[in-house]
Design a protein around this motif. Structure first.
Motif, PDB file in Angstrom:
ATOM      1  N   GLY A 119     -20.243 133.006 -20.548  1.00  0.00           N
ATOM      2  CA  GLY A 119     -21.149 133.816 -20.189  1.00  0.00           C
ATOM      3  C   GLY A 119     -20.834 135.449 -19.825  1.00  0.00           C
ATOM      4  O   GLY A 119     -19.788 135.575 -20.300  1.00  0.00           O
ATOM      5  N   ALA A 120     -21.677 136.259 -19.314  1.00  0.00           N
ATOM      6  CA  ALA A 120     -21.285 137.810 -19.299  1.00  0.00           C
ATOM      7  C   ALA A 120     -20.013 138.073 -18.526  1.00  0.00           C
ATOM      8  O   ALA A 120     -19.172 138.474 -18.862  1.00  0.00           O
ATOM      9  N   ARG A 143     -22.632 124.723 -21.250  1.00  0.00           N
ATOM     10  CA  ARG A 143     -23.195 123.890 -21.915  1.00  0.00           C
ATOM     11  C   ARG A 143     -23.120 124.064 -23.458  1.00  0.00           C
ATOM     12  O   ARG A 143     -23.078 123.203 -24.247  1.00  0.00           O
TER      13      ARG A 143
HETATM   14  N1  NAP Z   1     -24.079 139.346 -13.187  1.00  0.00           N
HETATM   15  C1  NAP Z   1     -24.157 139.805 -11.966  1.00  0.00           C
HETATM   16  O1  NAP Z   1     -24.679 140.909 -11.533  1.00  0.00           O
HETATM   17  C2  NAP Z   1     -24.102 138.649 -10.780  1.00  0.00           C
HETATM   18  C3  NAP Z   1     -24.069 139.137  -9.475  1.00  0.00           C
HETATM   19  C4  NAP Z   1     -23.840 138.205  -8.279  1.00  0.00           C
HETATM   20  C5  NAP Z   1     -23.691 136.981  -8.615  1.00  0.00           C
HETATM   21  N2  NAP Z   1     -23.418 136.672 -10.030  1.00  0.00           N
HETATM   22  C6  NAP Z   1     -22.705 135.321 -10.349  1.00  0.00           C
HETATM   23  O2  NAP Z   1     -21.673 135.318 -11.246  1.00  0.00           O
HETATM   24  C7  NAP Z   1     -21.834 134.070 -12.186  1.00  0.00           C
HETATM   25  C8  NAP Z   1     -21.785 134.700 -13.709  1.00  0.00           C
HETATM   26  O3  NAP Z   1     -23.067 135.432 -13.799  1.00  0.00           O
HETATM   27  P1  NAP Z   1     -23.396 136.049 -15.199  1.00  0.00           P
HETATM   28  O4  NAP Z   1     -24.053 137.341 -15.004  1.00  0.00           O
HETATM   29  O5  NAP Z   1     -22.131 135.912 -16.248  1.00  0.00           O
HETATM   30  O6  NAP Z   1     -24.324 135.089 -15.794  1.00  0.00           O
HETATM   31  P2  NAP Z   1     -24.506 134.274 -17.246  1.00  0.00           P
HETATM   32  O7  NAP Z   1     -23.950 135.282 -18.351  1.00  0.00           O
HETATM   33  O8  NAP Z   1     -25.840 133.727 -17.453  1.00  0.00           O
HETATM   34  O9  NAP Z   1     -23.564 133.189 -17.272  1.00  0.00           O
HETATM   35  C9  NAP Z   1     -23.736 131.932 -16.872  1.00  0.00           C
HETATM   36  C10 NAP Z   1     -23.164 130.749 -17.444  1.00  0.00           C
HETATM   37  O10 NAP Z   1     -23.128 129.692 -16.703  1.00  0.00           O
HETATM   38  C11 NAP Z   1     -23.202 128.836 -17.828  1.00  0.00           C
HETATM   39  N3  NAP Z   1     -23.797 127.550 -17.266  1.00  0.00           N
HETATM   40  C12 NAP Z   1     -25.143 127.539 -16.966  1.00  0.00           C
HETATM   41  N4  NAP Z   1     -25.369 126.118 -16.531  1.00  0.00           N
HETATM   42  C13 NAP Z   1     -24.318 125.506 -16.721  1.00  0.00           C
HETATM   43  C14 NAP Z   1     -24.071 124.138 -16.532  1.00  0.00           C
HETATM   44  N5  NAP Z   1     -24.949 123.309 -16.235  1.00  0.00           N
HETATM   45  N6  NAP Z   1     -22.977 123.618 -17.266  1.00  0.00           N
HETATM   46  C15 NAP Z   1     -22.183 124.388 -17.683  1.00  0.00           C
HETATM   47  N7  NAP Z   1     -22.262 125.926 -18.086  1.00  0.00           N
HETATM   48  C16 NAP Z   1     -23.339 126.372 -17.484  1.00  0.00           C
HETATM   49  C17 NAP Z   1     -23.979 129.455 -19.025  1.00  0.00           C
HETATM   50  O11 NAP Z   1     -23.713 128.842 -20.052  1.00  0.00           O
HETATM   51  P3  NAP Z   1     -24.767 127.695 -20.876  1.00  0.00           P
HETATM   52  O12 NAP Z   1     -26.147 128.234 -20.713  1.00  0.00           O
HETATM   53  O13 NAP Z   1     -24.256 127.714 -22.322  1.00  0.00           O
HETATM   54  O14 NAP Z   1     -24.572 126.602 -20.077  1.00  0.00           O
HETATM   55  C18 NAP Z   1     -23.372 130.743 -18.808  1.00  0.00           C
HETATM   56  O15 NAP Z   1     -22.089 130.870 -19.601  1.00  0.00           O
HETATM   57  C19 NAP Z   1     -22.985 133.413 -11.562  1.00  0.00           C
HETATM   58  O16 NAP Z   1     -22.513 132.280 -11.009  1.00  0.00           O
HETATM   59  C20 NAP Z   1     -23.685 134.339 -10.924  1.00  0.00           C
HETATM   60  O17 NAP Z   1     -24.563 133.590  -9.766  1.00  0.00           O
HETATM   61  C21 NAP Z   1     -23.628 137.561 -11.052  1.00  0.00           C
END
Ligand code: NAP
Length: 747
Positions: A119-120, A143
């Motif tokens: 993911g990001a 996934r």
């Molecule tokens: N970006 C922000 O500004 C921000 C701020 C606060 C907190 N966060 C936290 O940082 C983390 C990463 O955020 P992000 O911005 O990188 O989001 P993202 O790009 O949507 O990444 C989320 C990742 O989780 C994976 N995922 C989701 N469900 C899953 C499952 N059941 N099993 C395995 N993998 C799964 C997704 O891949 P698939 O869809 O392929 O499964 C994706 O790689 C999150 O936990 C988020 O709550 C982010």
């Protein structure tokens, strides 16, 4: 339960108190913690209607519930009958943790598993682990696995860095899949970073069990599986990516908030069992893609990748199981969530404006003076501006009046946010669906005008004599000013003192919730910081120490510590001891061992003296105390005209401008501070003490003590040119020089 209550309770204007058990304790109840996160969001969606109290099961805590509810705090904890209110504080500077120099390391001798690693943020982190933590074996799970966007490039980049990467397609909410992932790692796992998650935002009323489960599974179920199945692997790090949505309560993210609050609690649960744990409560990242775009910012400034990763490294050095690596937006002028109030204050209104401009019922006051025939057009424009705000547009003209709310893209979350704003501005209790019950801006404005109708003057001639719309007209400020002008200074202060009995107060136990951080007015290399306490006047613009600070700029740090409740709010300390304990702790927390000189102009000198004595008693005496024309207030002189003439002088001098500058609540708060000072007597503070005494007599008629200001010994007295008011204005240059010279003599 919250859904059914919101339908009936809200309509009746009732408040709901939700009591959780041990949701926030050091070894929390994990399910209760998730409920706590969910209720934080309910509080944001129904502002002012829900109190969240986390209690232990002692009978004293049950007995304290009533007091907790009456405290006016929306979120609190009760432990053994003691009421605690949560406030985030800065951490780590002393230990070299976040904000300090040291950085921690992740144990990369084995395989590092990053869930959500494609993911990001997961992929940014994977690169960082390779470049900054010498990771050589990475297991990235999601996934989609290999099918995720950008995997080939990421893999190639990591391979160039000498990393062996395995990208696994694995649903980590599936226990069997997690077991296979964890046990097959080769070399065995040495660290886990759990960054997987999904969003499915929606207002509480719209969240079905399916939508809850969708968001809880990859965070809650997955983290629990990882916790249990990797428990015996001897991991060095177990890092969870959590979000401020739970801690601060983001409207529209109840499921996500519950999931993240669970992660924070799991980190505490592990730490309580001696297992490695770190939950990072992130605010928004600037990074394109991922969840970044979906996170509303409010008072949190987004972090760049570089900032986020260096916060990650710094957090690894801390022993705390839960840290919130947040960047605060110091220019933020909206409401500040309670938990951030110790760190961030709403930008101060400048002279001529007041924070009431957007306060409860503002629109009624704005519409009242308009002729009835012009009100609808005015209200349409006002509603349009609010619709633009919740939709994130730069201006009202981006909201076309010929488009329905649905066409404009108003979703259920934006609808609730709009309802909350409109309720505040109109002072009306509006249903959550108000925006959807009316197709567009004009119809909604018409509906609001109907509701407001009875509260507005009905005939044109009634409306005409009204003054310009603006801040609430004050009553006490002009009365105080007129009495001061008429030479009734004693009666004028008596009025403020009596009125101050009606102000809400905070008891000593809740003082930390009302702590205001020191405000830095000047910087300089000098080792000793000058900490100034103002007089009891509500501050206007740069305050009384602005010019003094300018003269010290480049030489030494100058800070001002404000009084709670004096500028807006009006919640004041219950008594003088509460105030002095609060200020003493603020200094200890922010300045630690650093040498400080405490200074105070006029009655602010009493505060400086009292705080200095308390610091000395605590074994951390200040380097010195400087009082600028401070009079020793005693039972004999406290009601003298010459003494009370000092605050009254400013009112008399400013004339009607005074009424514009000072609102009623702030002035009454001045009465409260004058009242709680009564009866206090200084004790030797155990630090060099200076009184800078004005050479000239007080510039108004009336008997006053010959020789000017005085203070019980031991005190060095230095006379400076000018009278009481000039010392800090026209004669500030000589006052500052005298202060500078004296500070240079301190050991
Ligand atoms: N970006 C922000 O500004 C921000 C701020 C606060 C907190 N966060 C936290 O940082 C983390 C990463 O955020 P992000 O911005 O990188 O989001 P993202 O790009 O949507 O990444 C989320 C990742 O989780 C994976 N995922 C989701 N469900 C899953 C499952 N059941 N099993 C395995 N993998 C799964 C997704 O891949 P698939 O869809 O392929 O499964 C994706 O790689 C999150 O936990 C988020 O709550 C982010």
């Amino acid at each position: 339960m919250l859904g059914s209550w919101s339908a009936s309770g809200l309509a009746e204007g009732r408040r709901l108190v939700v009591v959780t058990r041990d949701a926030t304790s050091p070894d929390p109840d994990l399910a209760a913690a998730a409920v706590w996160g969910l209720v934080r969001v309910a509080q944001a969606e129904y502002p002012g209607h829900i109190v969240l109290a986390d209690a232990d099961d002692s009978p004293e805590s049950a007995a304290a519930l009533r007091a907790a509810r009456a405290s006016g705090e929306p979120v609190l904890a009760i432990r053994a009958g003691t009421i605690l209110v949560p406030r985030l504080t800065e951490t780590g500077r002393e230990e070299g943790g976040p904000g300090g120099e040291a950085v921690g390391t992740l144990d990369t001798r084995g395989t590092v598993l990053v869930t959500g690693g494609t993911g990001a943020l997961g992929s940014v982190l994977a690169r960082h682990l390779a470049t900054h933590h010498s990771a050589r074996h990475l297991l990235l799970a999601s996934r989609r696995g290999e099918a995720a966007d950008g995997v080939d490039a990421l893999r190639a980049e990591l391979a160039d860095l000498g990393v062996s990467v395995r990208v696994a397609a694995c649903d980590i909410s599936d226990r069997a899949a997690v077991r296979a992932l964890v046990t097959a790692a080769d070399p065995p796992l040495s660290a886990i970073v759990h960054a997987a998650g999904v969003l499915d935002d929606g207002v509480l009323d719209a969240l079905t069990p399916q939508r809850m489960a969708k968001v809880l599974r990859p965070k809650v179920d997955a983290a629990w599986h990882l916790h249990e199945l990797a428990r015996d692997l001897g991991l060095s790090s177990f890092v969870l990516f959590s979000s401020a949505a739970g801690l601060l309560g983001n409207a529209g993210q109840a499921n996500y908030a519950a999931a993240n609050a669970f992660l924070d609690a799991l980190a505490r649960h592990r730490a309580a069992r001696g297992l490695p744990a770190l939950s990072l409560v992130w605010g928004p990242w600037l990074h394109a893609g991922g969840m970044a775009g979906a996170v509303r910012h409010g008072p949190l400034a987004p972090v760049t990748d570089e900032q986020g990763l260096s916060l990650f490294d710094a957090a690894l050095a801390s022993p705390e199981p839960v840290l919130a690596p947040l960047l605060l937006d110091r220019a933020w002028n909206g409401p500040v969530p309670e938990l951030l109030r110790g760190l961030l204050r709403r930008a101060r209104p400048t002279a001529g404006t007041t924070s009431q401009e957007e306060g409860p019922g503002t629109w009624r006051r704005r519409l009242a003076p308009l002729p009835p025939g012009e009100r609808l057009a005015a209200l349409v424009e006002a509603v349009r501006a609010e619709v633009a705000t919740v939709l994130g547009h730069a201006g009202a003209d981006e909201v076309r009046l010929d488009r329905s709310f649905a066409e404009l893209g108003l979703d259920s979350l934006a609808g609730v946010m709009l309802r909350n704003r409109l309720s505040t501005l109109t002072g009306l209790r509006l249903p959550a669906t108000v925006a959807f019950d009316h197709p567009g801006t004009e119809q909604l404005a018409g509906h609001l005008l109907d509701l407001l109708g009875e509260a507005l003057p009905q005939r044109e001639h009634e409306a005409l004599p009204q003054p310009e719309p603006g801040p609430v007209k004050s009553l006490i400020a002009p009365l105080y000013r007129r009495m001061s002008q008429a030479g009734q200074e004693v009666e004028a202060m008596r009025m403020l003192v009596v009125a101050s009995m009606a102000l809400p107060t905070f008891p000593s136990e809740l003082r930390q919730a009302h702590a205001l951080p020191p405000e830095r007015l000047a910087t300089g290399p000098g080792g000793t910081a000058l900490i100034c306490f103002p007089d009891f006047y509500p501050r206007v613009a740069t305050g009384i120490y602005g010019r003094l600070a300018d003269l010290f700029a480049g030489e030494r740090d100058v800070y001002e510590i404000p009084y709670p409740g004096l500028s807006g709010g009006g919640v004041v300390p219950e008594d003088w001891h509460t105030l002095i304990d609060l200020h003493t702790e603020t200094i200890q927390r922010h300045f630690g061992e650093r040498p400080v000189v405490l200074a105070g102009y006029s009655v602010g000198g009493c505060t400086a003296q009292a705080v200095a004595t308390r610091l000395t008693e605590a074994g951390t005496p200040p380097a010195g105390i400087a009082m600028i024309d401070t009079y020793h207030v005693t039972g004999e002189n406290e009601a003298e005209q010459w003494l009370l003439g000092m605050p009254a002088h400013r009112a008399a001098q400013l004339g009607e401008l005074f009424d514009e500058l000072f609102d009623d609540t702030s002035l009454v708060a001045m009465g409260a501070y004058t009242r709680i000072l009564r009866g206090w007597q200084p004790r030797p503070a155990g630090a060099p003490t200076l009184l800078l005494r004005a050479q000239d007599p007080l510039p108004y008629l009336g008997e006053h003590p010959p020789g000017g200001s005085a203070w019980p010994p031991p005190v060095d007295i230095v006379e400076v040119p000018g009278h009481h008011f000039q010392l800090i204005t026209d004669r500030i240059g000589t006052t500052t020089s005298a202060l500078r010279t004296w500070i240079s003599t301190l050991p």
